[in-house]
Design an enzyme around this catalytic site. Sequence first.
Site, PDB file in Angstrom:
ATOM      1  N   HIS A  38       0.832  -1.205   0.000  1.00 56.26           N
ATOM      2  CA  HIS A  38       0.000   0.000   0.000  1.00 56.26           C
ATOM      3  C   HIS A  38       0.866   1.254   0.000  1.00 56.26           C
ATOM      4  O   HIS A  38       0.671   2.166   0.819  1.00 56.26           O
ATOM      5  CB  HIS A  38      -0.950  -0.005   1.200  1.00 56.26           C
ATOM      6  CG  HIS A  38      -2.194  -0.807   0.990  1.00 56.26           C
ATOM      7  ND1 HIS A  38      -2.202  -2.185   1.071  1.00 56.26           N
ATOM      8  CD2 HIS A  38      -3.462  -0.449   0.675  1.00 56.26           C
ATOM      9  CE1 HIS A  38      -3.419  -2.628   0.823  1.00 56.26           C
ATOM     10  NE2 HIS A  38      -4.208  -1.588   0.582  1.00 56.26           N
ATOM     11  N   ASP A  47      -5.605  -3.954   4.204  1.00 59.87           N
ATOM     12  CA  ASP A  47      -6.866  -4.621   3.872  1.00 59.87           C
ATOM     13  C   ASP A  47      -7.337  -5.525   5.003  1.00 59.87           C
ATOM     14  O   ASP A  47      -8.555  -5.700   5.206  1.00 59.87           O
ATOM     15  CB  ASP A  47      -6.705  -5.448   2.594  1.00 59.87           C
ATOM     16  CG  ASP A  47      -6.455  -4.571   1.375  1.00 59.87           C
ATOM     17  OD1 ASP A  47      -6.715  -3.356   1.447  1.00 59.87           O
ATOM     18  OD2 ASP A  47      -5.977  -5.104   0.349  1.00 59.87           O
ATOM     19  N   HIS A 122     -10.399  -6.328   0.358  1.00 57.19           N
ATOM     20  CA  HIS A 122      -9.382  -6.384  -0.706  1.00 57.19           C
ATOM     21  C   HIS A 122     -10.083  -6.447  -2.052  1.00 57.19           C
ATOM     22  O   HIS A 122     -10.868  -7.368  -2.317  1.00 57.19           O
ATOM     23  CB  HIS A 122      -8.504  -7.620  -0.498  1.00 57.19           C
ATOM     24  CG  HIS A 122      -7.461  -7.842  -1.538  1.00 57.19           C
ATOM     25  ND1 HIS A 122      -6.513  -6.903  -1.888  1.00 57.19           N
ATOM     26  CD2 HIS A 122      -7.193  -8.931  -2.330  1.00 57.19           C
ATOM     27  CE1 HIS A 122      -5.725  -7.389  -2.821  1.00 57.19           C
ATOM     28  NE2 HIS A 122      -6.124  -8.611  -3.116  1.00 57.19           N
ATOM     29  N   GLU A 124      -9.440  -7.221  -5.132  1.00 56.99           N
ATOM     30  CA  GLU A 124      -9.351  -8.381  -6.024  1.00 56.99           C
ATOM     31  C   GLU A 124     -10.022  -9.638  -5.463  1.00 56.99           C
ATOM     32  O   GLU A 124     -10.218 -10.622  -6.185  1.00 56.99           O
ATOM     33  CB  GLU A 124      -7.880  -8.677  -6.349  1.00 56.99           C
ATOM     34  CG  GLU A 124      -7.232  -7.665  -7.278  1.00 56.99           C
ATOM     35  CD  GLU A 124      -6.616  -6.482  -6.552  1.00 56.99           C
ATOM     36  OE1 GLU A 124      -5.836  -5.740  -7.164  1.00 56.99           O
ATOM     37  OE2 GLU A 124      -6.926  -6.288  -5.348  1.00 56.99           O
ATOM     38  N   HIS A 175      -6.712   3.070  -4.185  1.00 59.10           N
ATOM     39  CA  HIS A 175      -5.815   2.138  -3.515  1.00 59.10           C
ATOM     40  C   HIS A 175      -4.685   2.918  -2.861  1.00 59.10           C
ATOM     41  O   HIS A 175      -3.941   3.626  -3.544  1.00 59.10           O
ATOM     42  CB  HIS A 175      -5.233   1.135  -4.513  1.00 59.10           C
ATOM     43  CG  HIS A 175      -4.216   0.214  -3.906  1.00 59.10           C
ATOM     44  ND1 HIS A 175      -4.563  -0.852  -3.121  1.00 59.10           N
ATOM     45  CD2 HIS A 175      -2.865   0.226  -3.960  1.00 59.10           C
ATOM     46  CE1 HIS A 175      -3.467  -1.468  -2.709  1.00 59.10           C
ATOM     47  NE2 HIS A 175      -2.420  -0.831  -3.204  1.00 59.10           N
TER      48      HIS A 175
END
Length: 276
Positions: A38, A47, A122, A124, A175
Amino acid sequence: MTHRDANPSRLTDLTSDQVADAVRGRTVVWPIGAIEQHGPHLPLSVDLILSEAFATEIARELDAFTLPAQAIGARSLPQSGGGLFFPGTVYVAGDTLVRFLRDTLSALTALPMARLVVVNGHYENEPFLFEALDQVREQGLLDGMEVFAFSWWSLVRDTWTDAEIPRFPGWHAEHAGVTETSLMLHLRPDLVTDERPDHDSPPRAGVYLHPVDVGQTTHRGVLSSTSGSSSGLGEKLLRHVVDEATAMVRDGTGLLPDRTRPARGLSGRSRDRKDL
């Protein structure tokens, strides 16, 4: 002690003899996170920390049990998480994650809980989580149970971002930006460095690039801007998401009307599932 002051109960603190009766007719909240880069100012655990924080507050409001957070998630991608060009991301392949989540969810459905709330932190992870849930549903293991699964940012209303975040880039590019930085400043300021990197050209959503120039798509792993981040903004965002989540669960928003609708008490410890 007020209800808000009480800590939510951890499912893993129960014994095997206690667990079935304790969760019967109750709500269980499961946070799912990741270990992912990050940028230079935030830890790899963002996350994970955020999913746990949202889950804890939601569980407190719903008088629910919490499960330990799932720490390993899907791989970071260049257009949403900066990608694997930056060290620190620990991940499993998507098909592995689907199988893991499916098996874990199948095991959880053996408990006589009334509803399961899954809080994802998260980006993804989301498609694999939803795929796993649908596979479990197809097996009939969710019959008689309510499930609410969501990524925390999915509950943030556009009116909130319009009011609080000028030039909002979209959640795919948020992000290590202003929202995650602000939440971490509120929850774990000890883990946030003094750097506030900005990236003026957030990537587009839904685009896969190869080869990819991470110097264009990110600024040292940051996809948008951290300018304007603050602990106060993080506190407001946390409260907004928790309020939206608890209202959705209490109202049964989006669920088919059935015999559970007339009495949706969420905190009655003595209720059987048939009474909810």
